[in-house]
Motif scaffolding. Sequence first.
Motif, PDB file in Angstrom:
ATOM      1  N   ARG A   1      77.175   9.880 -19.511  1.00  0.00           N
ATOM      2  CA  ARG A   1      76.866   9.700 -20.921  1.00  0.00           C
ATOM      3  C   ARG A   1      77.010   8.252 -21.376  1.00  0.00           C
ATOM      4  O   ARG A   1      76.280   7.795 -22.248  1.00  0.00           O
ATOM      5  CB  ARG A   1      77.835  10.574 -21.741  1.00  0.00           C
ATOM      6  N   THR A   2      77.958   7.532 -20.774  1.00  0.00           N
ATOM      7  CA  THR A   2      78.284   6.182 -21.237  1.00  0.00           C
ATOM      8  C   THR A   2      77.970   5.102 -20.206  1.00  0.00           C
ATOM      9  O   THR A   2      77.237   4.159 -20.497  1.00  0.00           O
ATOM     10  CB  THR A   2      79.783   6.099 -21.625  1.00  0.00           C
ATOM     11  N   LEU A   3      78.526   5.233 -19.016  1.00  0.00           N
ATOM     12  CA  LEU A   3      78.406   4.155 -18.033  1.00  0.00           C
ATOM     13  C   LEU A   3      76.979   3.938 -17.546  1.00  0.00           C
ATOM     14  O   LEU A   3      76.505   2.797 -17.507  1.00  0.00           O
ATOM     15  CB  LEU A   3      79.329   4.411 -16.834  1.00  0.00           C
TER      16      LEU A   3
ATOM     17  N   ILE B   1      80.425  -4.513 -18.973  1.00  0.00           N
ATOM     18  CA  ILE B   1      80.280  -3.097 -19.261  1.00  0.00           C
ATOM     19  C   ILE B   1      81.238  -2.660 -20.364  1.00  0.00           C
ATOM     20  O   ILE B   1      80.831  -2.033 -21.347  1.00  0.00           O
ATOM     21  CB  ILE B   1      80.505  -2.254 -17.977  1.00  0.00           C
ATOM     22  N   ILE B   2      82.493  -3.007 -20.235  1.00  0.00           N
ATOM     23  CA  ILE B   2      83.504  -2.594 -21.210  1.00  0.00           C
ATOM     24  C   ILE B   2      83.182  -3.149 -22.594  1.00  0.00           C
ATOM     25  O   ILE B   2      83.420  -2.488 -23.608  1.00  0.00           O
ATOM     26  CB  ILE B   2      84.914  -3.028 -20.740  1.00  0.00           C
ATOM     27  N   GLY B   3      82.584  -4.321 -22.652  1.00  0.00           N
ATOM     28  CA  GLY B   3      82.215  -4.924 -23.934  1.00  0.00           C
ATOM     29  C   GLY B   3      81.161  -4.134 -24.692  1.00  0.00           C
ATOM     30  O   GLY B   3      80.960  -4.348 -25.888  1.00  0.00           O
ATOM     31  N   GLN B   4      80.510  -3.199 -24.028  1.00  0.00           N
ATOM     32  CA  GLN B   4      79.501  -2.360 -24.673  1.00  0.00           C
ATOM     33  C   GLN B   4      80.068  -1.007 -25.132  1.00  0.00           C
ATOM     34  O   GLN B   4      79.343  -0.203 -25.710  1.00  0.00           O
ATOM     35  CB  GLN B   4      78.325  -2.118 -23.723  1.00  0.00           C
TER      36      GLN B   4
ATOM     37  N   TYR C   1      88.475   5.222 -21.854  1.00  0.00           N
ATOM     38  CA  TYR C   1      88.586   4.268 -20.747  1.00  0.00           C
ATOM     39  C   TYR C   1      90.053   3.901 -20.484  1.00  0.00           C
ATOM     40  O   TYR C   1      90.494   3.852 -19.333  1.00  0.00           O
ATOM     41  CB  TYR C   1      87.775   3.002 -21.047  1.00  0.00           C
ATOM     42  N   LYS C   2      90.805   3.653 -21.550  1.00  0.00           N
ATOM     43  CA  LYS C   2      92.212   3.263 -21.387  1.00  0.00           C
ATOM     44  C   LYS C   2      93.006   4.328 -20.636  1.00  0.00           C
ATOM     45  O   LYS C   2      93.902   3.997 -19.863  1.00  0.00           O
ATOM     46  CB  LYS C   2      92.875   2.996 -22.744  1.00  0.00           C
ATOM     47  N   LEU C   3      92.674   5.580 -20.848  1.00  0.00           N
ATOM     48  CA  LEU C   3      93.389   6.678 -20.187  1.00  0.00           C
ATOM     49  C   LEU C   3      92.982   6.843 -18.720  1.00  0.00           C
ATOM     50  O   LEU C   3      93.709   7.448 -17.938  1.00  0.00           O
ATOM     51  CB  LEU C   3      93.140   7.995 -20.930  1.00  0.00           C
TER      52      LEU C   3
ATOM     53  N   LEU D   1      87.730   4.708 -13.537  1.00  0.00           N
ATOM     54  CA  LEU D   1      86.475   4.230 -14.112  1.00  0.00           C
ATOM     55  C   LEU D   1      86.092   2.849 -13.584  1.00  0.00           C
ATOM     56  O   LEU D   1      84.916   2.579 -13.355  1.00  0.00           O
ATOM     57  CB  LEU D   1      86.543   4.243 -15.639  1.00  0.00           C
ATOM     58  N   ASN D   2      87.080   1.970 -13.383  1.00  0.00           N
ATOM     59  CA  ASN D   2      86.778   0.655 -12.801  1.00  0.00           C
ATOM     60  C   ASN D   2      86.154   0.805 -11.420  1.00  0.00           C
ATOM     61  O   ASN D   2      85.187   0.114 -11.086  1.00  0.00           O
ATOM     62  CB  ASN D   2      88.035  -0.203 -12.718  1.00  0.00           C
ATOM     63  N   LYS D   3      86.692   1.710 -10.604  1.00  0.00           N
ATOM     64  CA  LYS D   3      86.130   1.954  -9.273  1.00  0.00           C
ATOM     65  C   LYS D   3      84.686   2.429  -9.387  1.00  0.00           C
ATOM     66  O   LYS D   3      83.809   1.967  -8.660  1.00  0.00           O
ATOM     67  CB  LYS D   3      86.954   3.003  -8.527  1.00  0.00           C
TER      68      LYS D   3
END
Length: 122
Positions: free
Chosen positions: A26-28, A84-87, A96-98, A103-105
């Motif tokens: 949905r997001t990435l 990516i995170i900036g979007q 994402y924080k959780l 998610l980074n991987k």
Amino acid sequence: MDSKKISIRPTLNLSSSIPIEDFQNRTLRPILKLQNELILQLFMFFCAKQKIDILNQKKEKFNNTVNTITRKNSAFRNQLLGLIIGQFTVEEFEFYKLNNSELNKRIITMIGQRIEDNQSEI
């Protein structure tokens, strides 16, 4: 502001019942598609600055180079993650924080795959 960020993303009809996979779909994926050209340009710029000749590499060597750069060079890896995170919207960032490690991987794996798949454009 968040609705504007979401409105510029490509629409992909993917879903999953697993929260991490749903976030990925949905997001990435839409963000990666939106940022694809910038990701490729950043990769080419990095390679040029590091004097890495990627233009004449065969597919297997190119893939190994991409893998090494995206996974082992922490400064470049962080730049990619920042693209990516900036979007993210605030709500997406809370998720994402959780789950940031997983998610980074996933983000780095998907970016590496995008670069490899676009070798002919580089």
